[in-house]
Design an enzyme around this catalytic site. Structure first.
Site, mmCIF file in Angstrom:
data_model
loop_
_atom_site.group_PDB
_atom_site.id
_atom_site.type_symbol
_atom_site.label_atom_id
_atom_site.label_comp_id
_atom_site.label_asym_id
_atom_site.label_seq_id
_atom_site.Cartn_x
_atom_site.Cartn_y
_atom_site.Cartn_z
ATOM 1 N N LYS A 112 1.221 -0.882 -0.121
ATOM 2 C CA LYS A 112 -0.051 0.120 -0.182
ATOM 3 C C LYS A 112 0.771 1.136 -0.369
ATOM 4 C CE LYS A 112 -4.444 -1.496 0.015
ATOM 5 N NZ LYS A 112 -4.940 -1.243 -0.629
ATOM 6 N N ASP A 142 0.013 -0.744 -4.584
ATOM 7 C CA ASP A 142 -1.798 0.209 -4.184
ATOM 8 C C ASP A 142 -1.847 1.337 -4.121
ATOM 9 O OD1 ASP A 142 -4.053 0.284 -4.790
ATOM 10 O OD2 ASP A 142 -4.579 -0.732 -2.610
ATOM 11 N N GLU A 185 -1.932 -1.023 -9.210
ATOM 12 C CA GLU A 185 -3.242 -0.383 -8.618
ATOM 13 C C GLU A 185 -3.674 1.538 -7.855
ATOM 14 O OE1 GLU A 185 -6.464 -3.178 -5.813
ATOM 15 O OE2 GLU A 185 -4.200 -4.188 -6.254
ATOM 16 N N LYS A 237 -13.389 -8.147 -7.779
ATOM 17 C CA LYS A 237 -13.842 -8.944 -6.483
ATOM 18 C C LYS A 237 -14.546 -9.676 -6.776
ATOM 19 C CE LYS A 237 -10.916 -5.805 -3.921
ATOM 20 N NZ LYS A 237 -10.405 -5.262 -4.733
#
Length: 380
Positions: A112, A142, A185, A237
Site C-alpha cells: 500500500k 496500490d 493498482e 472481486k
C-alpha cells in the site's frame, strides 16, 4: 443481473442468515470489527458484506454473489490451488518483516502506498524493506486512486527503480530494462486520469502496467476503463461483480490479465474468490484473461495444455486473497483454510458451529443488516 437459482422468498432467505462481527487486528475504513452476513444455503455458504457507503443498487451485486454460492455453488475449477500475494499496509519499514511472516511462501507482495500523511520516501522505504525481507519477490503497489496524474507518473518511476535497486537478489547496476514493479493498482481515481497516465508512462519510457480496481469494482460499466485504454490489467472481486460466474464473464470480456482479490472477506468470502480464480483460464489454456500481457511476464510452472483440476501451477497472476490475517478471529479454525507455500486450496468452506455462535451479533446491528438484505433482494 445474471439469473441464478435462489431462495423461494425473502423469508426463506432471511431464515438462513447469520450476522457476525469479526474482530480485526488493524483499523480499516474506520472500524475495528468487520460485520458480515453468512447465508447457509442448499449448495453451501454464501457471504454478504458490502461496506456501509455502498448504496443498495451496488450492494445488490453482493447479495447476488452470496445467493449464487449458497444456492448454486462454485464454478468448476481448472486448478486445485491458487497463488496469493502478501499484503503490506502503509506501515513503517521496520514493521514490514513481521507482517510478511503472516504470509508464508508468498513471493508476490502488494504494498500500500500514497497513504494520507505520508510521503513518497515512506513508500520507497516500505518497498525496500519488502525486498530485503523477501528477496526476489514480485512487487505490486496500490495507491487507491490517491495520486494526480503528475504525482503518479513521478511516483511510479521512482518506485519502479526502487524495486530494481533494493532487490538484493539482483547484482550490478540498476537496469532500466530489467524487471521492476509488476504493476501499479488504481494510481488515479478516474478513468480519464488512468488513460492520461498510461500515455505519459509510455512517453517517459516507464514500462509498468497500470491495473484498475475501483474503476471496475464500483463502475456501472466495468469494461469501460479497459475499452478507454486506461488499464493494462484488472483487479476484480467476486462480490461487487455479482458472483464468481459474473466475474469470469467480465474477465473474458476485459481481455486483459486479471487479479482476483478479496473485499475484506471472512473465510467463506475468500473461498468464493479462490473458486473464481481457480476457474480462470490460464496460460496453458492459450492465454485468456488469466494470462500475462506484454508487460506482465509472471512465471508459469509447466502447466499442460489441458490444465485440469489437478493443476497446482501459478498460471494466473497471484490473487489478492490472503487477507485472513487481518482478523483476530474468523469463522473457521486457522488450520482449515490456511496458506500453504504461498497458496490457498480450492475447497468448500463452512463456518465452524462453535465459532459462528461466538461471533454472532444481534439487536440493532442485526436488524440493520436484515433490512439491507430486504432492500437489495427487492432489486434483484
Amino acid at each position: 443481473m445474471t439469473s441464478v437459482p435462489g431462495p423461494e422468498s425473502i423469508d426463506d432467505l432471511l431464515a438462513r442468515v447469520h450476522v457476525v462481527a469479526l474482530p480485526m487486528r488493524v483499523r480499516f475504513r474506520g472500524v475495528t470489527e468487520r460485520e458480515l452476513v453468512l447465508i447457509d444455503g442448499p449448495a453451501g455458504w454464501g457471504e454478504f458484506g458490502p461496506f456501509g457507503e455502498y448504496h443498495d443498487r451496488e450492494a445488490a451485486h453482493w447479495l447476488a454473489s452470496a445467493i449464487e454460492m449458497a444456492w448454486q455453488g462454485p464454478p468448476p475449477p481448472v486448478r486445485s490451488r491458487v497463488a496469493v500475494n502478501a499484503t503490506v499496509p502503509a506501515v513503517s519499514a521496520g514493521e514490514v518483516g513481521a507482517i510478511l511472516d503472516r504470509f508464508p511462501g508468498c513471493m508476490t507482495v502488494k504494498v500500500k502506498v500514497a497513504e494520507k500523511g505520508q510521503q513518497l520516501v515512506d513508500d520507497v522505504a516500505r518497498v525496500a524493506a519488502v525486498l530485503q525481507a523477501r528477496p526476489g519477490a514480485r512487487v505490486r503497489v496500490d495507491a487507491n486512486g490517491a495520486w494526480s496524474v503528475a504525482e503518479a507518473a513521478h511516483a511510479v518511476r521512482v518506485l519502479d527503480q526502487a524495486v530494481r535497486a533494493a532487490d538484493v537478489s539482483r547484482t550490478g547496476p540498476v537496469s532500466l530494462d530489467g524487471p521492476g514493479l509488476e504493476y501499479v493498482e488504481q494510481p488515479c481515481a478516474t478513468v480519464d486520469e488512468l488513460v492520461e497516465l498510461r500515455e505519459r508512462l509510455a512517453a517517459d519510457g516507464v514500462h509498468v502496467d497500470v491495473a484498475a480496481d475501483e474503476s471496475i469494482r464500483r463502475a456501472e460499466d466495468p469494461l469501460r476503463v479497459v475499452r478507454a485504454g486506461g488499464a493494462d490489467r484488472a483487479v476484480v472481486k467476486v462480490a461487487p461483480l455479482g458472483g464468481p460466474r459474473r466475474l469470469l464473464a467480465v474477465a473474458a470480456e476485459l481481455g486483459v490479465p486479471v487479479t482476483v482479490s478479496s473485499a475484506l472477506d471472512s473465510a467463506v468470502g475468500v473461498a468464493a474468490g479462490v473458486a473464481a480464480a481457480a476457474a480462470l483460464p490460464g496460460v496453458g489454456a492459450g492465454g485468456g484473461p488469466g494470462a500475462a500481457g506484454a508487460g506482465g511476464g509472471f512465471r508459469t510452472a509447466g502447466v499442460g495444455a489441458g490444465g485440469g483440476p489437478g493443476a497446482d501451477d501459478d498460471e494466473i497472476p497471484a490473487a489478492g486473497l490472503g487477507t485472513g490475517g487481518v482478523f483476530v478471529e474468523d469463522v473457521v479454525d486457522p488450520g482449515v483454510f490456511a496458506l500453504e507455500d504461498g497458496h490457498l486450496p480450492v475447497r468448500r468452506v463452512a463456518p465452524d458451529p462453535a465459532r459462528l455462535e461466538e461471533l454472532l451479533i444481534g439487536g440493532e446491528r442485526r436488524d440493520w443488516w436484515l433490512d439491507r438484505i430486504r432492500r437489495c433482494h427487492a432489486i434483484l
